[in-house]
Design a protein around this motif. Structure first.
Motif, PDB file in Angstrom:
ATOM      1  N   ASP A  89       0.798  -1.215   0.000  1.00  0.00           N
ATOM      2  CA  ASP A  89       0.000   0.000   0.000  1.00  0.00           C
ATOM      3  C   ASP A  89       0.836   1.272   0.000  1.00  0.00           C
ATOM      4  O   ASP A  89       0.301   2.357  -0.065  1.00  0.00           O
ATOM      5  CB  ASP A  89      -0.930   0.008   1.220  1.00  0.00           C
ATOM      6  CG  ASP A  89      -2.044  -1.012   1.080  1.00  0.00           C
ATOM      7  OD1 ASP A  89      -2.322  -1.431  -0.051  1.00  0.00           O
ATOM      8  OD2 ASP A  89      -2.623  -1.393   2.104  1.00  0.00           O
ATOM      9  N   THR A  90       2.147   1.140   0.086  1.00  0.00           N
ATOM     10  CA  THR A  90       3.012   2.301   0.141  1.00  0.00           C
ATOM     11  C   THR A  90       3.125   2.962  -1.234  1.00  0.00           C
ATOM     12  O   THR A  90       3.329   2.295  -2.232  1.00  0.00           O
ATOM     13  CB  THR A  90       4.420   1.896   0.624  1.00  0.00           C
ATOM     14  OG1 THR A  90       4.287   1.239   1.880  1.00  0.00           O
ATOM     15  CG2 THR A  90       5.316   3.102   0.775  1.00  0.00           C
ATOM     16  N   ILE A  91       2.985   4.285  -1.248  1.00  0.00           N
ATOM     17  CA  ILE A  91       3.180   5.038  -2.485  1.00  0.00           C
ATOM     18  C   ILE A  91       4.615   5.543  -2.488  1.00  0.00           C
ATOM     19  O   ILE A  91       5.076   6.157  -1.523  1.00  0.00           O
ATOM     20  CB  ILE A  91       2.185   6.203  -2.579  1.00  0.00           C
ATOM     21  CG1 ILE A  91       0.756   5.644  -2.666  1.00  0.00           C
ATOM     22  CG2 ILE A  91       2.507   7.087  -3.780  1.00  0.00           C
ATOM     23  CD1 ILE A  91      -0.321   6.699  -2.646  1.00  0.00           C
ATOM     24  N   ALA A  92       5.333   5.265  -3.565  1.00  0.00           N
ATOM     25  CA  ALA A  92       6.736   5.666  -3.670  1.00  0.00           C
ATOM     26  C   ALA A  92       6.853   7.177  -3.831  1.00  0.00           C
ATOM     27  O   ALA A  92       6.081   7.793  -4.571  1.00  0.00           O
ATOM     28  CB  ALA A  92       7.394   4.964  -4.858  1.00  0.00           C
ATOM     29  N   THR A  93       7.822   7.740  -3.124  1.00  0.00           N
ATOM     30  CA  THR A  93       8.206   9.137  -3.315  1.00  0.00           C
ATOM     31  C   THR A  93       9.710   9.157  -3.493  1.00  0.00           C
ATOM     32  O   THR A  93      10.386   8.148  -3.257  1.00  0.00           O
ATOM     33  CB  THR A  93       7.842  10.029  -2.102  1.00  0.00           C
ATOM     34  OG1 THR A  93       8.710   9.709  -1.006  1.00  0.00           O
ATOM     35  CG2 THR A  93       6.388   9.858  -1.699  1.00  0.00           C
TER      36      THR A  93
END
Length: 135
Positions: free
Chosen positions: A2-6
């Motif tokens: 569920d992590t969105i990459a930044t």
């Protein structure tokens, strides 16, 4: 996941796209649903994962996970109704950072990275022909 990459998800310092870069003849259109998936990016989970990909200000960045080198950068335009269009694609042509100089291979690899790694679709990893420049 569920992590969105930044840009801060993996490397402390990412190397920006080299000034030695070229336009890549890459044309692609995505649906809103595909854009939402692409926007999540990709954070490497282990040493075998070779790419770190994230979206920032409608720029999709493709960095090598071991070095932080930016190899590809594409611009996405979300103003075309329900379609998201690639309006610009850059490829790193600094031979100290990226040894391949083959537009046809780079378009195929970029297509593979988006389809396989971001969209989770079956895709064939391109193989460079023996007469491709670079190493």
């Amino acid at each position: 996941m569920d992590t969105i990459a930044t840009r801060y998800s993996f490397w402390d310092v990412l190397r920006p796209m080299s000034a030695l870069r070229e336009q890549l003849p890459f044309a692609r259109t995505f649906t809103r649903e595909e854009y939402d998936v692409i926007a999540r990016g990709l954070i490497p989970a282990g040493m075998d994962d070779r790419w770190f990909i994230f979206l920032e200000n409608d720029q999709l960045y493709f960095h090598r996970s071991w070095t932080g080198t930016c190899v590809y950068q594409i611009t996405l335009d979300r103003t075309a109704g329900d379609s998201i269009v690639v309006t610009d694609a850059l490829v790193n042509r600094n031979p100290d950072e990226y040894k391949i100089a083959d537009d046809q291979f780079d378009v195929a690899l970029l297509t593979f990275l988006i389809d396989s790694l971001l969209l989770g679709r079956p895709a064939q990893l391109p193989v460079r022909s023996s007469n491709s420049s670079g190493s």
